[in-house]
Design a protein around this motif. Structure first.
Motif, PDB file in Angstrom:
ATOM      1  N   ASN A  64       0.859  -1.179   0.000  1.00  0.00           N
ATOM      2  CA  ASN A  64       0.000   0.000   0.000  1.00  0.00           C
ATOM      3  C   ASN A  64       0.893   1.226   0.000  1.00  0.00           C
ATOM      4  OD1 ASN A  64       0.766   0.475   2.803  1.00  0.00           O
ATOM      5  ND2 ASN A  64      -0.750  -1.060   3.373  1.00  0.00           N
ATOM      6  N   GLU A  65       0.293   2.368  -0.210  1.00  0.00           N
ATOM      7  CA  GLU A  65       1.056   3.620  -0.133  1.00  0.00           C
ATOM      8  C   GLU A  65       0.117   4.756   0.224  1.00  0.00           C
ATOM      9  OE1 GLU A  65       2.017   5.586  -4.111  1.00  0.00           O
ATOM     10  OE2 GLU A  65       1.828   3.481  -4.703  1.00  0.00           O
ATOM     11  N   LEU A  66       0.627   5.681   0.994  1.00  0.00           N
ATOM     12  CA  LEU A  66      -0.113   6.878   1.354  1.00  0.00           C
ATOM     13  C   LEU A  66       0.554   8.088   0.710  1.00  0.00           C
ATOM     14  CD1 LEU A  66      -0.710   6.279   5.180  1.00  0.00           C
ATOM     15  CD2 LEU A  66      -2.269   5.788   3.299  1.00  0.00           C
ATOM     16  N   VAL A  67      -0.240   9.096   0.417  1.00  0.00           N
ATOM     17  CA  VAL A  67       0.292  10.341  -0.133  1.00  0.00           C
ATOM     18  C   VAL A  67       0.651  11.306   0.988  1.00  0.00           C
ATOM     19  CG1 VAL A  67      -0.223  12.329  -1.602  1.00  0.00           C
ATOM     20  CG2 VAL A  67      -1.024  10.053  -2.253  1.00  0.00           C
ATOM     21  N   ARG A  68      -0.218  11.416   1.966  1.00  0.00           N
ATOM     22  CA  ARG A  68       0.033  12.264   3.138  1.00  0.00           C
ATOM     23  C   ARG A  68      -0.221  11.436   4.387  1.00  0.00           C
ATOM     24  NH1 ARG A  68      -3.683  17.331   2.693  1.00  0.00           N
ATOM     25  NH2 ARG A  68      -5.109  15.768   1.933  1.00  0.00           N
ATOM     26  N   PRO A  69       0.787  10.978   5.066  1.00  0.00           N
ATOM     27  CA  PRO A  69       2.224  11.146   4.811  1.00  0.00           C
ATOM     28  C   PRO A  69       2.704  10.250   3.674  1.00  0.00           C
ATOM     29  CG  PRO A  69       1.881   9.705   6.681  1.00  0.00           C
ATOM     30  CD  PRO A  69       0.523  10.222   6.306  1.00  0.00           C
ATOM     31  N   PRO A  70       3.766  10.645   2.959  1.00  0.00           N
ATOM     32  CA  PRO A  70       4.263   9.854   1.830  1.00  0.00           C
ATOM     33  C   PRO A  70       5.061   8.653   2.323  1.00  0.00           C
ATOM     34  CG  PRO A  70       5.628  11.795   2.134  1.00  0.00           C
ATOM     35  CD  PRO A  70       4.514  11.903   3.137  1.00  0.00           C
ATOM     36  N   ILE A  71       4.425   7.494   2.362  1.00  0.00           N
ATOM     37  CA  ILE A  71       5.057   6.305   2.929  1.00  0.00           C
ATOM     38  C   ILE A  71       4.391   5.061   2.355  1.00  0.00           C
ATOM     39  CG2 ILE A  71       3.535   6.218   4.947  1.00  0.00           C
ATOM     40  CD1 ILE A  71       6.069   5.469   6.580  1.00  0.00           C
ATOM     41  N   ASP A  94     -12.789  10.287  12.444  1.00  0.00           N
ATOM     42  CA  ASP A  94     -13.498   9.426  11.508  1.00  0.00           C
ATOM     43  C   ASP A  94     -12.963   9.581  10.086  1.00  0.00           C
ATOM     44  OD1 ASP A  94     -15.045   8.266  13.429  1.00  0.00           O
ATOM     45  OD2 ASP A  94     -16.840   9.449  13.043  1.00  0.00           O
ATOM     46  N   ARG A  95     -12.547  10.784   9.740  1.00  0.00           N
ATOM     47  CA  ARG A  95     -11.949  11.008   8.418  1.00  0.00           C
ATOM     48  C   ARG A  95     -10.670  10.166   8.275  1.00  0.00           C
ATOM     49  NH1 ARG A  95     -12.306  15.023   4.469  1.00  0.00           N
ATOM     50  NH2 ARG A  95     -13.932  16.027   5.681  1.00  0.00           N
ATOM     51  N   PHE A  96      -9.835  10.199   9.289  1.00  0.00           N
ATOM     52  CA  PHE A  96      -8.613   9.392   9.264  1.00  0.00           C
ATOM     53  C   PHE A  96      -8.958   7.908   9.185  1.00  0.00           C
ATOM     54  CE2 PHE A  96      -6.603  13.208   9.954  1.00  0.00           C
ATOM     55  CZ  PHE A  96      -5.299  13.169  10.465  1.00  0.00           C
ATOM     56  N   LEU A  97      -9.901   7.476  10.021  1.00  0.00           N
ATOM     57  CA  LEU A  97     -10.251   6.056  10.076  1.00  0.00           C
ATOM     58  C   LEU A  97     -10.781   5.554   8.736  1.00  0.00           C
ATOM     59  CD1 LEU A  97     -12.003   5.941  13.573  1.00  0.00           C
ATOM     60  CD2 LEU A  97      -9.798   4.901  12.981  1.00  0.00           C
ATOM     61  N   VAL A  98     -11.618   6.351   8.092  1.00  0.00           N
ATOM     62  CA  VAL A  98     -12.211   5.948   6.821  1.00  0.00           C
ATOM     63  C   VAL A  98     -11.133   5.737   5.755  1.00  0.00           C
ATOM     64  CG1 VAL A  98     -13.539   6.857   4.861  1.00  0.00           C
ATOM     65  CG2 VAL A  98     -14.531   6.853   7.153  1.00  0.00           C
ATOM     66  N   VAL A  99     -10.206   6.670   5.652  1.00  0.00           N
ATOM     67  CA  VAL A  99      -9.161   6.538   4.630  1.00  0.00           C
ATOM     68  C   VAL A  99      -8.262   5.349   4.933  1.00  0.00           C
ATOM     69  CG1 VAL A  99      -7.172   7.645   3.566  1.00  0.00           C
ATOM     70  CG2 VAL A  99      -9.234   8.972   4.018  1.00  0.00           C
ATOM     71  N   LEU A 100      -7.915   5.141   6.185  1.00  0.00           N
ATOM     72  CA  LEU A 100      -7.086   3.985   6.536  1.00  0.00           C
ATOM     73  C   LEU A 100      -7.811   2.683   6.230  1.00  0.00           C
ATOM     74  CD1 LEU A 100      -5.581   5.251   9.892  1.00  0.00           C
ATOM     75  CD2 LEU A 100      -4.362   4.927   7.743  1.00  0.00           C
ATOM     76  N   GLU A 101      -9.103   2.621   6.519  1.00  0.00           N
ATOM     77  CA  GLU A 101      -9.880   1.425   6.196  1.00  0.00           C
ATOM     78  C   GLU A 101      -9.866   1.168   4.685  1.00  0.00           C
ATOM     79  OE1 GLU A 101     -11.236  -0.766   8.126  1.00  0.00           O
ATOM     80  OE2 GLU A 101     -11.554   0.177  10.087  1.00  0.00           O
ATOM     81  N   HIS A 104      -6.890  -0.636   3.789  1.00  0.00           N
ATOM     82  CA  HIS A 104      -6.727  -1.879   4.560  1.00  0.00           C
ATOM     83  C   HIS A 104      -5.545  -1.783   5.516  1.00  0.00           C
ATOM     84  CE1 HIS A 104      -9.764  -3.576   1.944  1.00  0.00           C
ATOM     85  NE2 HIS A 104      -9.034  -3.229   0.904  1.00  0.00           N
ATOM     86  N   ILE A 105      -5.419  -0.625   6.144  1.00  0.00           N
ATOM     87  CA  ILE A 105      -4.407  -0.398   7.176  1.00  0.00           C
ATOM     88  C   ILE A 105      -5.109  -0.412   8.528  1.00  0.00           C
ATOM     89  CG2 ILE A 105      -2.755   1.258   8.128  1.00  0.00           C
ATOM     90  CD1 ILE A 105      -2.291   2.253   5.268  1.00  0.00           C
ATOM     91  N   GLN A 106      -4.611  -1.221   9.451  1.00  0.00           N
ATOM     92  CA  GLN A 106      -5.244  -1.366  10.764  1.00  0.00           C
ATOM     93  C   GLN A 106      -5.016  -0.111  11.598  1.00  0.00           C
ATOM     94  OE1 GLN A 106      -7.117  -3.971  12.072  1.00  0.00           O
ATOM     95  NE2 GLN A 106      -7.446  -2.576  13.767  1.00  0.00           N
ATOM     96  N   CYS A 236     -15.973   1.372   4.716  1.00  0.00           N
ATOM     97  CA  CYS A 236     -14.917   2.045   5.472  1.00  0.00           C
ATOM     98  C   CYS A 236     -15.405   2.467   6.857  1.00  0.00           C
ATOM     99  CB  CYS A 236     -14.414   3.263   4.697  1.00  0.00           C
ATOM    100  SG  CYS A 236     -13.703   2.845   3.087  1.00  0.00           S
ATOM    101  N   PHE A 237     -16.683   2.199   7.141  1.00  0.00           N
ATOM    102  CA  PHE A 237     -17.272   2.361   8.468  1.00  0.00           C
ATOM    103  C   PHE A 237     -17.642   0.956   8.950  1.00  0.00           C
ATOM    104  CE2 PHE A 237     -17.828   6.646   6.968  1.00  0.00           C
ATOM    105  CZ  PHE A 237     -17.968   7.461   8.095  1.00  0.00           C
ATOM    106  N   PRO A 238     -16.815   0.296   9.754  1.00  0.00           N
ATOM    107  CA  PRO A 238     -17.107  -1.095  10.135  1.00  0.00           C
ATOM    108  C   PRO A 238     -18.473  -1.285  10.773  1.00  0.00           C
ATOM    109  CG  PRO A 238     -14.871  -0.507  10.750  1.00  0.00           C
ATOM    110  CD  PRO A 238     -15.524   0.754  10.293  1.00  0.00           C
ATOM    111  N   ASP A 239     -18.927  -0.302  11.565  1.00  0.00           N
ATOM    112  CA  ASP A 239     -20.233  -0.423  12.212  1.00  0.00           C
ATOM    113  C   ASP A 239     -21.352  -0.362  11.176  1.00  0.00           C
ATOM    114  OD1 ASP A 239     -19.212   2.130  11.842  1.00  0.00           O
ATOM    115  OD2 ASP A 239     -20.115   2.990  13.643  1.00  0.00           O
TER     116      ASP A 239
END
Length: 293
Positions: A64-71, A94-101, A104-106, A236-239
């Motif tokens: 996987n890769e993220l743009v912000r942060p670039p990693i 929730d914004r952070f959680l949604v993008v991570l979901e 597929h980043i825990q 991206c919202f598990p609930d």
């Protein structure tokens, strides 16, 4: 061909960990021509030039890769949120959680400055913690100079590459200083006028902590939803995703559709109103997004 992992990117140089060696490298021009940027976390091949210099020749396929942060190649994200200064912000979380979901980043939620929480806000904070734990997220509570934090985090960090992220001024560098005092990372001061922190970390670097790797990243305030389609947002919202299995219509967006299990759960008090409100706001953002060509 020598191989390793990019552990730090700074001023056009990529520092590759190869066993006990840290090799300073530059990317080949072919990467620029192909529109590829090496990222911290990349597994790479490189050619040695001189005693401690090299040139990157190949980047392995990324998990996987993220743009912000670039990693790249992240296993989990520790989302550092303060409960005060700045105040706890559920929509930003929730914004952070949604993008991570979506990647597929825990996610792990780490709440800082718990010792500064006023008595009149403790009940509300306890309710939020219970909400997110009920969804299935791990929530860790800590404070500056918390001697127990290493014991809390060690089993979660071991053998994994984690990104440490969150709003500026919430205590990311302070947390790392608590984990590894020898780092002595610069910490910022909250601006009273702006109510947010100054950016104190200037580059991305993977640091060995508790048997794993943590990325200390530049401060940033949010993720966007550029890679998420509106039909994917529910998942991206598990609930909401669990509830949506009982919606009458496949692909239900939980807005005006009849026999929607999500809206039924909301009316019955089995879904938090703020979570549903955030879902609707994010859905609108995605709907209003300009088409990509």
């Amino acid at each position: 061909m020598a191989t390793g992992q990019i552990r730090k990117a700074l001023s056009g140089f990529y520092y590759v960990q190869d066993g006990e060696q840290l090799i300073q490298t530059r990317g080949r021009g072919v990467f620029r021509k192909r529109g590829i940027t090496p990222l911290v976390g990349d597994f790479v091949e490189y050619e040695v030039e001189g005693n401690n210099d090299g040139t990157l020749t190949k980047i392995a396929e990324r998990k996987n890769e993220l743009v912000r942060p670039p990693i790249a190649n992240i296993d989990q994200a520790i989302l550092v949120f303060s409960v005060v200064e700045p105040d706890f912000n559920t929509i930003l979380l929730d914004r952070f959680l949604v993008v991570l979901e979506s990647f597929h980043i825990q996610p792990l939620i780490c709440l800082t400055k718990m010792d500064l929480l006023p008595a009149e806000k403790r009940e509300d904070m306890a309710r939020y913690i219970a909400d997110y734990e009920g969804i299935g997220y791990t929530v860790i509570e800590t404070f500056k100079d918390d001697a127990s934090i290493l014991g809390k985090l060690t089993p979660l960090l071991a053998g994994k590459t984690s990104v440490l992220a969150g709003q500026s001024g919430v205590g990311k560098s302070t947390l790392l200083n608590t984990l590894m005092p020898q780092l002595n990372l610069k910490t910022g001061v909250i601006s009273d006028a702006l109510g947010r922190g100054k950016h104190t970390t200037r580059h991305v670097e993977l640091i060995e902590v508790a048997g794993g790797l943590i990325a200390d990243t530049p401060g940033f305030s949010s993720f966007d939803f550029d890679t998420i389609e509106k039909e994917e947002l529910t998942y991206c919202f598990p609930d909401l995703a669990r509830l949506s299995e009982n919606c009458k219509f496949r692909g239900c967006l939980h807005v005006k559709e009849p026999k929607c299990a999500v809206k039924a759960a909301l009316e019955a008090g089995d879904l938090q109103q703020y979570r549903y409100d955030h879902y609707l706001q994010f859905l609108q953002e995605i709907t209003d997004r300009k088409p990509r060509y």
